[in-house]
Design an enzyme around this catalytic site. Structure first.
Site, short mmCIF file in Angstrom:
data_model
loop_
_atom_site.label_atom_id
_atom_site.label_comp_id
_atom_site.label_asym_id
_atom_site.label_seq_id
_atom_site.Cartn_x
_atom_site.Cartn_y
_atom_site.Cartn_z
N VAL A 170 33.67 15.94 -39.09
CA VAL A 170 33.48 17.16 -39.90
C VAL A 170 33.58 18.43 -39.05
O VAL A 170 33.85 19.51 -39.58
CB VAL A 170 32.15 17.15 -40.69
CG1 VAL A 170 32.14 16.01 -41.68
CG2 VAL A 170 30.95 17.08 -39.75
N LYS A 196 19.65 10.95 -13.45
CA LYS A 196 19.70 9.58 -13.97
C LYS A 196 18.38 8.85 -13.71
O LYS A 196 17.89 8.09 -14.55
CB LYS A 196 20.85 8.82 -13.32
CG LYS A 196 22.20 9.31 -13.84
CD LYS A 196 23.35 8.75 -13.04
CE LYS A 196 24.68 9.16 -13.66
NZ LYS A 196 25.80 9.06 -12.74
#
Ligand SMILES: NC(=O)c1ccc[n+]([C@@H]2O[C@H](COP(=O)([O-])OP(=O)(O)OC[C@H]3O[C@@H](n4cnc5c(N)ncnc54)[C@H](OP(=O)(O)O)[C@@H]3O)[C@@H](O)[C@H]2O)c1
Length: 348
Positions: free
Chosen positions: A44, A232
């Site tokens: 979209v 991380k």
């Protein structure tokens, strides 16, 4: 029996290397991957920072997305679906089922603006899939709670180890186990550079090679100074160890201070220098660090070459378990995003 098609309305924020590969796999390359046959998203909206944005509530043509937003190219003026909407407005106002957030990590911005976009999407009852480490590194507890309240999912498999199943393994394969500690080699650039230094190469040339191969950041300081590894480590500490650790709270030493003599001494002692990430539960909370360590040659960590990575999970019931990944490509990262998307087809 063919599984039901799953056709979520997707708002894509970030159409760089990973975003383009995700769109490409689900369009021009879809026929090559029968396991993804049921995944048929409606795009979209697609947003970038500097190269324009496209919106079409009934769905954009993926071929048109790739034509308008190739590496370095931008949405042409006058394109019928071009929009001047901001990402913040799009996340708040467009109709979508999933926000796929693939913008860049912002260490200095404490994960923003992605954290705010994700918060807004979750608050509206949208699922979120991201490959960006920032949100789970800086705001995991808050975002996971928002997802729980809204009965939706906040998923980020590609944030650590480029799509190798780390978080889904912990969620499903290790259900009932308590992870007590993690260690790993999680930054490709530093692992590659350390190997080149062992081979007699120079730091600048090794970094240039990693950039040309596409896995080093354009500004490689985040890799070399250990920030990417710290982000991380924070994600793993927060998600697997219930920590409240942000990247600046990870004790961090990068590889910029390593000399030829350090590399040689490690070799003479029968070891290799590796940038190792560690986090563990303690009585007073979770501790996390990133630092170069001398690893004995027989250790699985010493066998991680090039841009590969490894993660060791310690648990109370199972393991230790090792996950290794050899020379990941963009497909691995895109796969983590696709795996997250597919898992949204299952009930929460
Ligand atoms: N590449 C990998 O192999 C890999 C592996 C694991 C995780 N990741 C993570 O995945 C994410 C995407 O990586 P990538 O390699 O695709 O990065 P990239 O090529 O730099 O693309 C980032 C995209 O996000 C857009 N963007 C950045 N800031 C934005 C903002 N404020 N508003 C709107 N759009 C914004 C950029 O817009 P412009 O196009 O205008 O710059 C670009 O389209 C990053 O968080 C990265 O750390 C990447």
């Amino acid at each position: 029996v063919a599984p039901e098609p799953y056709s979520p309305r997707v708002l894509l924020v970030g159409c760089g290397n990973v975003g383009r590969k995700v769109v490409e796999i689900l369009s021009a390359e879809h026929h090559r991957f029968p396991g993804l046959a049921r995944l048929r998203p409606t795009w979209v909206g697609v947003f970038t920072r500097s190269r324009g944005a496209l919106v079409r509530p009934a769905g954009l043509d993926p071929a048109d997305i790739l034509r308008c937003l190739p590496a370095g190219g931008g949405v042409p003026d006058g394109h019928p679906n071009r929009t001047e909407m901001t990402v913040t407005d799009a996340v708040r106002d467009l109709e979508y089922d999933v926000l796929v957030e693939l913008s860049a990590l912002s260490i200095e911005g404490r994960g923003e603006p992605a954290v705010s976009w994700i918060n807004a999407a979750l608050a509206r009852g949208g699922h979120v899939v991201t490959a960006n480490k920032g949100p789970a590194a800086y705001a995991y507890a808050e975002l996971a709670a928002a997802a729980r309240r809204a009965g939706v999912r906040f998923l980020f498999e590609s944030a650590v180890m480029d799509g190798a199943p780390v978080f889904s393994l912990a969620r499903h394969g290790l259900a009932g186990c308590r992870v007590t500690g993690i260690s790993g080699i999680l930054n490709s650039t530093t692992n590659f550079v350390l190997q080149r230094l062992e081979e007699g190469g120079r730091l600048a040339a090794a970094v240039a090679e990693a950039q040309a191969a596409g896995f080093a950041e354009a500004d490689p300081r985040h890799d070399l100074e250990g920030w990417d590894a710290a982000a991380k480590t924070a994600v793993l500490a927060n998600v697997l160890l219930d920590g409240r650790v942000t990247p600046p709270e990870v004790a961090r030493t990068g590889i910029t201070g390593i000399t030829d003599a350090d590399i040689r001494r490690a070799r003479e002692r029968g070891g290799r220098l590796k940038l190792v990430c560690r986090a563990r539960r303690t009585e007073s909370g979770v501790t996390a660090c990133v630092a170069p360590e001398e690893v004995p040659l027989g250790d699985p960590f010493a066998r991680v070459n090039g841009s590969g990575s490894i993660l060791r999970l310690e648990t109370d019931l199972m393991g230790p378990l090792l996950i290794t990944q050899e020379n990941p490509t963009l497909y691995d990262t895109a796969y983590g995003v696709l795996n997250d998307l597919l898992s949204l087809a299952e009930p929460v």
